[in-house]
Motif scaffolding. Structure first.
Motif, PDB file in Angstrom:
ATOM      1  N   TYR A 149       7.450  28.098  32.866  1.00 39.41           N
ATOM      2  CA  TYR A 149       7.253  27.265  31.679  1.00 39.41           C
ATOM      3  C   TYR A 149       8.286  26.153  31.666  1.00 39.41           C
ATOM      4  N   PHE A 150       7.903  24.980  31.195  1.00 39.12           N
ATOM      5  CA  PHE A 150       8.873  23.916  30.999  1.00 39.12           C
ATOM      6  C   PHE A 150       8.788  23.434  29.551  1.00 39.12           C
ATOM      7  N   TYR A 151       9.867  22.815  29.095  1.00 41.81           N
ATOM      8  CA  TYR A 151       9.994  22.463  27.678  1.00 41.81           C
ATOM      9  C   TYR A 151      10.342  20.989  27.513  1.00 41.81           C
ATOM     10  N   ASP A 152      10.037  20.447  26.310  1.00 36.16           N
ATOM     11  CA  ASP A 152      10.606  19.144  25.965  1.00 36.16           C
ATOM     12  C   ASP A 152      11.819  19.389  25.071  1.00 36.16           C
ATOM     13  N   ILE A 153      12.535  18.318  24.696  1.00 32.55           N
ATOM     14  CA  ILE A 153      13.782  18.535  23.954  1.00 32.55           C
ATOM     15  C   ILE A 153      13.546  19.040  22.531  1.00 32.55           C
ATOM     16  N   LEU A 154      12.291  18.958  22.061  1.00 33.57           N
ATOM     17  CA  LEU A 154      12.002  19.419  20.697  1.00 33.57           C
ATOM     18  C   LEU A 154      11.626  20.905  20.658  1.00 33.57           C
ATOM     19  N   GLY A 155      11.423  21.494  21.820  1.00 36.64           N
ATOM     20  CA  GLY A 155      11.145  22.930  21.848  1.00 36.64           C
ATOM     21  C   GLY A 155       9.706  23.291  22.183  1.00 36.64           C
ATOM     22  N   ALA A 156       8.869  22.278  22.485  1.00 33.56           N
ATOM     23  CA  ALA A 156       7.479  22.586  22.859  1.00 33.56           C
ATOM     24  C   ALA A 156       7.469  23.200  24.257  1.00 33.56           C
ATOM     25  N   GLU A 157       6.681  24.251  24.438  1.00 32.47           N
ATOM     26  CA  GLU A 157       6.637  24.898  25.754  1.00 32.47           C
ATOM     27  C   GLU A 157       5.301  24.624  26.425  1.00 32.47           C
ATOM     28  N   PHE A 158       5.351  24.410  27.732  1.00 30.29           N
ATOM     29  CA  PHE A 158       4.142  24.137  28.513  1.00 30.29           C
ATOM     30  C   PHE A 158       4.165  25.016  29.742  1.00 30.29           C
ATOM     31  N   GLU A 159       3.023  25.580  30.084  1.00 33.03           N
ATOM     32  CA  GLU A 159       2.997  26.420  31.284  1.00 33.03           C
ATOM     33  C   GLU A 159       2.821  25.552  32.538  1.00 33.03           C
ATOM     34  N   GLY A 160       3.687  25.764  33.509  1.00 33.26           N
ATOM     35  CA  GLY A 160       3.517  25.117  34.801  1.00 33.26           C
ATOM     36  C   GLY A 160       2.671  26.059  35.649  1.00 33.26           C
ATOM     37  N   VAL A 161       1.383  25.776  35.706  1.00 35.59           N
ATOM     38  CA  VAL A 161       0.473  26.739  36.353  1.00 35.59           C
ATOM     39  C   VAL A 161       0.843  26.933  37.818  1.00 35.59           C
ATOM     40  N   GLU A 162       1.201  25.836  38.490  1.00 32.72           N
ATOM     41  CA  GLU A 162       1.589  25.946  39.901  1.00 32.72           C
ATOM     42  C   GLU A 162       3.051  25.593  40.131  1.00 32.72           C
ATOM     43  N   TYR A 163       3.543  24.599  39.378  1.00 34.42           N
ATOM     44  CA  TYR A 163       4.941  24.187  39.548  1.00 34.42           C
ATOM     45  C   TYR A 163       5.424  23.466  38.294  1.00 34.42           C
ATOM     46  N   ALA A 164       6.746  23.283  38.207  1.00 29.63           N
ATOM     47  CA  ALA A 164       7.341  22.504  37.122  1.00 29.63           C
ATOM     48  C   ALA A 164       8.611  21.865  37.644  1.00 29.63           C
ATOM     49  N   VAL A 165       8.938  20.687  37.116  1.00 31.04           N
ATOM     50  CA  VAL A 165      10.171  19.985  37.520  1.00 31.04           C
ATOM     51  C   VAL A 165      10.847  19.422  36.277  1.00 31.04           C
ATOM     52  N   SER A 166      12.137  19.191  36.373  1.00 28.80           N
ATOM     53  CA  SER A 166      12.851  18.570  35.257  1.00 28.80           C
ATOM     54  C   SER A 166      14.107  17.891  35.780  1.00 28.80           C
ATOM     55  N   GLY A 167      14.671  17.001  34.972  1.00 28.61           N
ATOM     56  CA  GLY A 167      15.890  16.301  35.348  1.00 28.61           C
ATOM     57  C   GLY A 167      15.617  14.902  35.847  1.00 28.61           C
ATOM     58  N   SER A 168      16.689  14.148  36.074  1.00 27.94           N
ATOM     59  CA  SER A 168      16.542  12.728  36.416  1.00 27.94           C
ATOM     60  C   SER A 168      15.894  12.505  37.777  1.00 27.94           C
ATOM     61  N   GLY A 169      15.995  13.477  38.672  1.00 31.06           N
ATOM     62  CA  GLY A 169      15.388  13.326  39.992  1.00 31.06           C
ATOM     63  C   GLY A 169      13.969  13.851  40.055  1.00 31.06           C
ATOM     64  N   SER A 170      13.461  14.325  38.919  1.00 31.13           N
ATOM     65  CA  SER A 170      12.151  15.002  38.958  1.00 31.13           C
ATOM     66  C   SER A 170      10.969  14.065  39.229  1.00 31.13           C
ATOM     67  N   PRO A 171      10.998  12.777  38.756  1.00 32.79           N
ATOM     68  CA  PRO A 171       9.819  11.935  39.044  1.00 32.79           C
ATOM     69  C   PRO A 171       9.550  11.823  40.546  1.00 32.79           C
ATOM     70  N   THR A 172      10.623  11.777  41.341  1.00 34.57           N
ATOM     71  CA  THR A 172      10.443  11.658  42.790  1.00 34.57           C
ATOM     72  C   THR A 172       9.693  12.860  43.351  1.00 34.57           C
ATOM     73  N   ILE A 173      10.113  14.037  42.984  1.00 31.51           N
ATOM     74  CA  ILE A 173       9.544  15.228  43.635  1.00 31.51           C
ATOM     75  C   ILE A 173       8.256  15.709  42.993  1.00 31.51           C
ATOM     76  N   ARG A 174       7.988  15.234  41.790  1.00 32.63           N
ATOM     77  CA  ARG A 174       6.732  15.643  41.135  1.00 32.63           C
ATOM     78  C   ARG A 174       5.551  15.163  41.972  1.00 32.63           C
ATOM     79  N   GLY A 175       5.646  13.918  42.416  1.00 35.52           N
ATOM     80  CA  GLY A 175       4.575  13.364  43.250  1.00 35.52           C
ATOM     81  C   GLY A 175       4.462  14.107  44.570  1.00 35.52           C
ATOM     82  N   ILE A 176       5.602  14.428  45.146  1.00 34.72           N
ATOM     83  CA  ILE A 176       5.573  15.148  46.433  1.00 34.72           C
ATOM     84  C   ILE A 176       4.927  16.529  46.248  1.00 34.72           C
ATOM     85  N   LEU A 177       5.312  17.199  45.181  1.00 31.70           N
ATOM     86  CA  LEU A 177       4.750  18.542  44.928  1.00 31.70           C
ATOM     87  C   LEU A 177       3.229  18.468  44.787  1.00 31.70           C
TER      88      LEU A 177
END
Lengths: 255, 269
Positions: A149-177
């Protein structure tokens, strides 16, 4: 509410986070790349080890993939002070629940506990002094499956069915994943433990290439990302010598 | 009328008699330290009497379930708040019992207009190294004792004495040794309690039980087998070798089967 450790802390005057004035112009320790994806035996969670404040590298040995209990892990991105505090609260909350109620807190209960902490932290997050954007991964004993599961800063939770990423470097690897999972030789969920670990090392190395706030592998200092595996048997950390061997044979350009 | 000193002393004496009688039917608790960790053992009828308190602390109790629960929650709250605000290393059995529980239990015992705690507790604390393990016991009147190697709870001090006399000369190395010793000590305690009860002996001085010779192993095992018809053996371990911070685990029936003496393990199935 029975077995609620956070409520017990609040009754004793505890307040999470620092609310109030916005932290304009302040260089807070932050930035990161964390990722989690499902592989053949469970979930792999990994994170780089750099902590930065503005342009300054504060620390290169940070552990951002923290074990909350035998079957769950929280990977942290954002302000470490708040994130570590949340991890400590959750760790105590899960233990306290198990010990008082004589049963494990359900996986949904654990997710909700983190969501509540993030919600309580909203004033600090909006003030710019305590934003945390975590990934929570664990083994759900009732459903007999590993989950992300991944979250936003307000506390909403989302299921990462296959994967999840976070942090400043995440846009780069999200596409790769997305690319690897869709058009790669095999989907992430079919990968063996070693294949998954190699994938994680490659992804974090890519993130470090494009994001100055993500730390790459430092072979001279023997610094490798933190990689943890969650299977029905619990959480295990991959040892540095194993990661070094995988890095040298599968990631390093000189191999 | 309790304002008069004599009346107060009399009231406390009566309370002691009342409380001693409450434990006569209880199940003794045995704690034994071994190489692998600390074993706590008792026999119970469904409701567990052994609990996890903190990473390295386990609790065994005798008495009224509601009072045990109240004290257990007090210990849990203190331990977790302390562990969060300071660190896990600062959560020690000694501080929890001496400065947390004992004053509360003593006060409840001496306030003759209020209900006392019908509870005795045994806290096992796993040390960082073998040989550093410890036990604390606390009586219903707030009197606590620190022990190492082993500790017991029973209906009266004389019954406890008999159990300790059995445990004192024994050497305990493996977990199997610990289970064996705990089972024997429990049987000695339970037989002594029943004998006291049957002969109408005073549970406080336990004269009836002290006259009774310690039975041989065969008799003790027969007693355990009889008890197993209505109760089940409950064993928990603070396991030095468990990975992670929480060292507490329950010994399941499969594991118990391999650890119990042969004639008892067959009775488990």
């Amino acid at each position: 509410m029975q077995g609620d450790f956070y409520q017990l802390l609040k009754e004793q005057g505890y307040v999470l986070g620092m609310s109030g004035q916005a932290g304009v112009g302040q260089a807070l320790t932050t930035a990161t790349t964390i990722l989690a994806f499902k592989y053949r035996d469970g979930v792999l969670v990994a994170g780089d080890r750099r902590a930065t404040a503005g342009n300054m590298v504060m620390y290169d040995r940070t552990d951002k993939v923290l074990e909350i209990d035998r079957h769950s892990v929280m990977a942290i991105a954002g302000v470490p002070a708040t994130a570590y505090e949340m991890v400590r609260i959750l760790e105590h909350s899960f233990k306290y629940y198990r010990r008082t109620q004589l049963q494990e807190l359900s996986f949904e209960g654990k997710l909700r506990a983190l969501s509540k902490l993030l919600k309580e932290n909203v004033p600090a997050a909006l003030a710019g002094t305590g934003a945390v954007v975590p990934i929570f991964a664990g083994y759900d004993a009732e459903q007999e499956s590993a989950k992300i599961y991944f979250y936003d800063i307000l506390g909403a939770e989302f299921e990462g069915v296959e994967y999840a990423v976070s942090g400043s470097g995440s846009p780069t690897i999200r596409g790769i994943l997305h690319y690897v999972n869709t058009w790669g030789e095999q989907p992430l969920s079919a990968m063996s433990e070693e294949q998954a670990a190699v994938q994680a090392l490659r992804l974090l190395t890519s993130a470090a290439e494009f994001d100055s706030a993500t730390g790459g592998v430092n072979r001279e200092a023997g610094l490798y990302p933190v990689v943890k595996l969650i299977t029905p048997n619990g959480v295990t950390a991959m040892a540095d010598p194993h990661l070094r061997s995988l890095f040298e044979s599968n990631v390093s350009k000189g191999s | 009328m309790y304002e008069e000193p004599y009346r107060w002393v009399e009231a406390v004496g009566n309370r002691r008699q009342y409380l001693d009688a409450q434990f006569a039917q209880g199940s003794p608790v045995v704690g034994v330290s071994c190489d692998q960790g600390i074993l706590l053992m008792t026999m119970s009828k469904g409701t567990p009497k052994l609990y996890e308190i903190y990473d390295r602390l386990a609790l065994g109790g005798m008495g009224h379930p509601a009072d045990l629960e109240k004290l257990r929650f007090t210990l849990l709250e203190m331990a977790h708040v302390e562990g969060f605000n300071r660190s896990a290393s600062d959560v020690t059995g000694s501080r929890l019992i001496k400065y947390g529980i004992a004053p509360v239990v003593k006060q409840a015992f001496e306030e003759v207009f209020k209900a006392p705690f019908i509870a005795k507790l045994l806290l096992g604390e796993l040390g960082q190294k073998a040989g550093k393990d410890g036990f604390l016991t606390i009586n219903y009147d707030g009197v606590f004792e620190e022990k190492n190697r082993y500790a017991v709870l029973a209906a009266s001090s004389s019954v406890e004495q008999r159990m300790v006399e059995y445990l004192r000369p024994q050497s305990c190395v493996s977990l199997k040794d610990a289970v064996d010793l705990a089972i024997h000590a429990w049987a000695i305690g339970d037989r002594a309690q029943r004998h006291t009860d049957d002969t109408g002996g005073d549970p406080k001085d336990g004269k009836g039980s002290s006259d009774q010779p310690v039975a041989d192993s065969q008799t003790l095992m027969t007693h355990i087998r009889q008890c197993m018809q209505g109760k089940s053996i409950e064993c928990v371990l603070l396991d030095r070798h468990v990975a992670g911070t929480s060292k507490y685990r329950t010994l399941g029936s499969g594991e118990l089967e391999t650890l119990l003496p042969k004639d008892l393990s067959s009775a488990l199935t």
